[in-house]
Motif scaffolding. Structure first.
Motif, PDB file in Angstrom:
ATOM      1  N   GLY A 129       0.708  -1.280  -0.076  1.00 26.07           N
ATOM      2  CA  GLY A 129       0.119   0.106   0.104  1.00 26.07           C
ATOM      3  C   GLY A 129       0.685   1.366  -0.270  1.00 26.07           C
ATOM      4  O   GLY A 129       0.170   2.316   0.400  1.00 26.07           O
ATOM      5  N   ARG A 130       1.951   1.111  -0.217  1.00 28.74           N
ATOM      6  CA  ARG A 130       2.998   2.432  -0.352  1.00 28.74           C
ATOM      7  C   ARG A 130       2.326   3.403  -1.177  1.00 28.74           C
ATOM      8  O   ARG A 130       2.055   3.127  -2.468  1.00 28.74           O
ATOM      9  N   GLY A 131       2.272   4.666  -0.833  1.00 31.19           N
ATOM     10  CA  GLY A 131       1.795   5.737  -1.586  1.00 31.19           C
ATOM     11  C   GLY A 131       0.338   6.072  -1.840  1.00 31.19           C
ATOM     12  O   GLY A 131       0.090   7.072  -2.475  1.00 31.19           O
ATOM     13  N   VAL A 132      -0.310   5.194  -1.333  1.00 23.13           N
ATOM     14  CA  VAL A 132      -1.783   5.737  -1.217  1.00 23.13           C
ATOM     15  C   VAL A 132      -2.180   6.158   0.157  1.00 23.13           C
ATOM     16  O   VAL A 132      -1.930   5.954   1.127  1.00 23.13           O
ATOM     17  N   ASP A 133      -3.374   6.896  -0.028  1.00 27.18           N
ATOM     18  CA  ASP A 133      -4.058   7.584   1.307  1.00 27.18           C
ATOM     19  C   ASP A 133      -5.214   6.965   2.016  1.00 27.18           C
ATOM     20  O   ASP A 133      -5.636   6.857   2.930  1.00 27.18           O
ATOM     21  N   ASN A 134      -5.525   5.781   1.242  1.00 32.97           N
ATOM     22  CA  ASN A 134      -6.889   5.121   1.667  1.00 32.97           C
ATOM     23  C   ASN A 134      -6.698   3.725   1.345  1.00 32.97           C
ATOM     24  O   ASN A 134      -6.509   3.343   0.080  1.00 32.97           O
ATOM     25  N   LEU A 135      -6.572   2.884   2.453  1.00 32.93           N
ATOM     26  CA  LEU A 135      -6.320   1.564   2.346  1.00 32.93           C
ATOM     27  C   LEU A 135      -7.183   0.615   3.228  1.00 32.93           C
ATOM     28  O   LEU A 135      -7.382   1.264   4.395  1.00 32.93           O
ATOM     29  N   VAL A 136      -7.600  -0.382   2.694  1.00 32.89           N
ATOM     30  CA  VAL A 136      -8.187  -1.567   3.816  1.00 32.89           C
ATOM     31  C   VAL A 136      -7.336  -2.412   3.638  1.00 32.89           C
ATOM     32  O   VAL A 136      -7.188  -3.350   2.538  1.00 32.89           O
ATOM     33  N   TYR A 137      -6.845  -3.103   4.701  1.00 33.79           N
ATOM     34  CA  TYR A 137      -6.260  -4.231   4.944  1.00 33.79           C
ATOM     35  C   TYR A 137      -6.993  -5.480   5.596  1.00 33.79           C
ATOM     36  O   TYR A 137      -7.661  -5.212   6.318  1.00 33.79           O
ATOM     37  N   MET A 138      -7.059  -6.579   5.028  1.00 35.91           N
ATOM     38  CA  MET A 138      -7.763  -7.767   5.524  1.00 35.91           C
ATOM     39  C   MET A 138      -6.813  -8.984   5.521  1.00 35.91           C
ATOM     40  O   MET A 138      -6.487  -9.404   4.672  1.00 35.91           O
ATOM     41  N   THR A 139      -6.987  -9.747   6.819  1.00 38.32           N
ATOM     42  CA  THR A 139      -6.090 -10.935   7.026  1.00 38.32           C
ATOM     43  C   THR A 139      -7.148 -11.933   7.423  1.00 38.32           C
ATOM     44  O   THR A 139      -8.086 -11.790   8.019  1.00 38.32           O
ATOM     45  N   VAL A 140      -6.937 -12.982   6.515  1.00 38.06           N
ATOM     46  CA  VAL A 140      -7.678 -14.136   6.359  1.00 38.06           C
ATOM     47  C   VAL A 140      -6.802 -15.340   6.870  1.00 38.06           C
ATOM     48  O   VAL A 140      -6.157 -15.753   5.901  1.00 38.06           O
ATOM     49  N   SER A 141      -7.031 -15.880   7.839  1.00 37.42           N
ATOM     50  CA  SER A 141      -6.319 -16.762   8.331  1.00 37.42           C
ATOM     51  C   SER A 141      -7.139 -17.633   9.394  1.00 37.42           C
ATOM     52  O   SER A 141      -8.311 -18.003   8.890  1.00 37.42           O
ATOM     53  N   THR A 142      -6.787 -17.927  10.592  1.00 41.03           N
ATOM     54  CA  THR A 142      -7.531 -18.554  11.596  1.00 41.03           C
ATOM     55  C   THR A 142      -8.850 -17.714  11.797  1.00 41.03           C
ATOM     56  O   THR A 142      -9.972 -18.542  11.770  1.00 41.03           O
ATOM     57  N   GLY A 143      -8.765 -16.518  11.777  1.00 42.54           N
ATOM     58  CA  GLY A 143     -10.013 -15.742  11.908  1.00 42.54           C
ATOM     59  C   GLY A 143      -9.786 -14.592  10.628  1.00 42.54           C
ATOM     60  O   GLY A 143      -9.086 -14.967   9.891  1.00 42.54           O
ATOM     61  N   ILE A 144     -10.635 -13.877  10.688  1.00 40.64           N
ATOM     62  CA  ILE A 144     -10.604 -12.727   9.757  1.00 40.64           C
ATOM     63  C   ILE A 144     -10.442 -11.241  10.693  1.00 40.64           C
ATOM     64  O   ILE A 144     -11.306 -11.210  11.557  1.00 40.64           O
ATOM     65  N   GLY A 145      -9.521 -10.534  10.484  1.00 42.39           N
ATOM     66  CA  GLY A 145      -9.362  -9.295  10.931  1.00 42.39           C
ATOM     67  C   GLY A 145      -8.823  -8.034  10.166  1.00 42.39           C
ATOM     68  O   GLY A 145      -8.713  -8.364   8.660  1.00 42.39           O
ATOM     69  N   ILE A 262      -5.031  -8.094   0.777  1.00 38.77           N
ATOM     70  CA  ILE A 262      -5.461  -9.207   1.714  1.00 38.77           C
ATOM     71  C   ILE A 262      -4.161 -10.049   1.911  1.00 38.77           C
ATOM     72  O   ILE A 262      -3.243 -10.171   1.150  1.00 38.77           O
ATOM     73  N   GLY A 263      -4.119 -10.323   3.156  1.00 39.73           N
ATOM     74  CA  GLY A 263      -2.938 -10.866   3.684  1.00 39.73           C
ATOM     75  C   GLY A 263      -3.345 -12.144   4.648  1.00 39.73           C
ATOM     76  O   GLY A 263      -4.509 -12.671   4.624  1.00 39.73           O
ATOM     77  N   GLY A 264      -2.601 -12.840   5.490  1.00 38.05           N
ATOM     78  CA  GLY A 264      -2.760 -13.921   6.303  1.00 38.05           C
ATOM     79  C   GLY A 264      -2.533 -15.297   5.472  1.00 38.05           C
ATOM     80  O   GLY A 264      -2.223 -15.319   4.186  1.00 38.05           O
ATOM     81  N   GLY A 265      -2.704 -16.242   5.954  1.00 38.70           N
ATOM     82  CA  GLY A 265      -2.302 -17.687   5.213  1.00 38.70           C
ATOM     83  C   GLY A 265      -3.154 -18.141   4.134  1.00 38.70           C
ATOM     84  O   GLY A 265      -2.740 -18.565   3.126  1.00 38.70           O
ATOM     85  N   ILE A 266      -4.469 -17.683   3.692  1.00 39.59           N
ATOM     86  CA  ILE A 266      -5.372 -17.827   2.737  1.00 39.59           C
ATOM     87  C   ILE A 266      -4.501 -16.945   1.548  1.00 39.59           C
ATOM     88  O   ILE A 266      -4.827 -17.233   0.564  1.00 39.59           O
ATOM     89  N   ALA A 267      -3.950 -15.942   1.844  1.00 39.66           N
ATOM     90  CA  ALA A 267      -3.385 -14.831   0.715  1.00 39.66           C
ATOM     91  C   ALA A 267      -2.486 -15.917  -0.076  1.00 39.66           C
ATOM     92  O   ALA A 267      -1.575 -15.416  -0.902  1.00 39.66           O
ATOM     93  N   ASN A 268      -1.902 -16.858   0.425  1.00 39.94           N
ATOM     94  CA  ASN A 268      -0.669 -17.823  -0.170  1.00 39.94           C
ATOM     95  C   ASN A 268      -1.366 -18.358  -1.467  1.00 39.94           C
ATOM     96  O   ASN A 268      -0.600 -18.643  -2.624  1.00 39.94           O
ATOM     97  N   ALA A 269      -2.772 -18.370  -1.581  1.00 42.55           N
ATOM     98  CA  ALA A 269      -3.365 -18.718  -2.711  1.00 42.55           C
ATOM     99  C   ALA A 269      -4.126 -17.655  -3.510  1.00 42.55           C
ATOM    100  O   ALA A 269      -5.005 -17.948  -4.244  1.00 42.55           O
ATOM    101  N   PHE A 270      -3.471 -16.705  -3.204  1.00 41.23           N
ATOM    102  CA  PHE A 270      -4.518 -15.274  -3.785  1.00 41.23           C
ATOM    103  C   PHE A 270      -4.635 -15.401  -5.219  1.00 41.23           C
ATOM    104  O   PHE A 270      -5.639 -15.024  -5.569  1.00 41.23           O
ATOM    105  N   ASP A 271      -3.665 -15.951  -5.979  1.00 40.94           N
ATOM    106  CA  ASP A 271      -3.698 -16.073  -7.453  1.00 40.94           C
ATOM    107  C   ASP A 271      -4.924 -16.868  -7.812  1.00 40.94           C
ATOM    108  O   ASP A 271      -5.609 -16.746  -9.012  1.00 40.94           O
TER     109      ASP A 271
END
Length: 320
Positions: A129-145, A262-271
């Motif tokens: 997210g470098r360079g943006v002013d508005n960002l939502v980060y979503m981590t998808v793993s054991t839970g979602i935060g 999108i981060g977290g363990g599920i992001a390993n299969a982002f493609d």
């Protein structure tokens, strides 16, 4: 006038791993170390381990060169007052004054932050997210935060608890979430929920390669089978992408970000998920939001310590 501190310490207190790092303000990690979280040792054991890790990663650095230490953990937390209200994965951390207890043992300020907000800051400052002013980060793993950057500032809200995106309802009266509510995004889209659906489906479909795993089936097994062409696995991945698309659509409408990370363990299969997420948004979001960029997080397991160290610098500047 003394020189500005050159280093900050970050600690990521997770349910399975405990990580610590020393970082410069430019994002360079000077030293890092991790170990398993001794969940059953209670707060005393975990805090002792944090202090040992901090001592290791800050060895040789004078205390006056350290801006402070920030610890991130799952919520709910009262981040403003440094209190862990309840950490489901860590018994004993109920109404626990974590920042004050650690701060009494260290010669620099200690603060507490939600792990989703810390990861959002990390990706905003040093990652996808470098360079943006508005960002939502979503981590998808054991839970979602998650965490939200709005108009170039971290969105904290009351008690620093903004960004609990896993607990927005997407299925009224649906499955019960670990938080006790019904129909939460986390109850459907988390890695835990994805794996549970896979185990149920695999038990019914003996023609699928997933059936050989029984109760040992893991999310990574589903993604691997989908890559190999297993029909059931592909259906499960498509369903997961649609569920994540539902959540992302809501976040786009709520926050109008420049970018969703999108981060977290599920992001390993982002493609494998990206196409389905985008297809859902293209079909269901309001037209101005349909082309909003979505990216995989860049910092992986380091997001917690990088974000907390960055926040330690920010807190020091506010105190100055």
């Amino acid at each position: 006038m003394s020189a500005a501190p050159r280093f900050a310490l970050g600690v990521d207190l997770g349910g399975t791993r405990l990580r610590a790092a020393t970082m410069t303000e430019s994002g360079e990690i000077i030293a890092s170390k991790e170990m398993p979280t001794e969940v059953h040792g209670g707060p005393d054991r975990i805090l002792a381990d944090i202090l040992r890790l901090v001592e290791t990663v800050s060895a040789g650095i004078p205390a006056d060169a350290i801006a402070g230490l920030c610890v991130c953990a799952p919520g709910p937390l009262d981040a403003r007052n440094g209190i862990a209200l309840h950490i489901p994965t860590l018994p004993g951390f109920d109404d626990f004054p974590l920042a004050a207890v650690l701060g009494a043992k260290l010669p620099y300020p200690v603060s507490l932050e939600n792990d989703g907000i810390a990861a959002a800051v990390a990706e905003w400052r040093y990652g996808a997210g470098r360079g943006v002013d508005n960002l939502v980060y979503m981590t998808v793993s054991t839970g979602i935060g998650g965490g939200v950057i709005a108009d170039g500032r971290v969105l904290y809200g009351r008690m620093g608890m903004a960004g609990h995106i896993g607990h927005m309802s997407i299925r009224p009266d649906g499955n019960v979430c670990p938080c006790g509510n019904a129909g939460c995004f986390e109850a459907y889209g988390s890695g835990t929920a994805f794996t549970a659906r896979g185990r149920v489906a695999a038990a019914r479909r003996r023609d699928s390669s997933l059936s050989r795993y029984a109760d040992s089936l893991h999310a990574r097994d589903i993604f691997a089978a989908a890559r190999e062409g297993d029909a059931l696995a592909r259906d499960l991945v498509a369903e997961e992408a649609e569920i994540l698309g539902q959540g992302v659509r809501n976040l786009l409408h709520l926050y109008s970000p420049d970018l969703v990370v999108i981060g977290g363990g599920i992001a390993n299969a982002f493609d494998q998920l990206e196409g389905g997420i985008r297809a859902y948004i293209a079909a269901r979001a309001l037209p101005p939001f349909r082309t909003m960029p979505i990216r995989r997080a860049e910092l992986g397991d380091l997001s917690g310590v990088v974000g907390t160290a960055a926040l330690a610098f920010a807190h020091a500047k506010r105190r100055a």
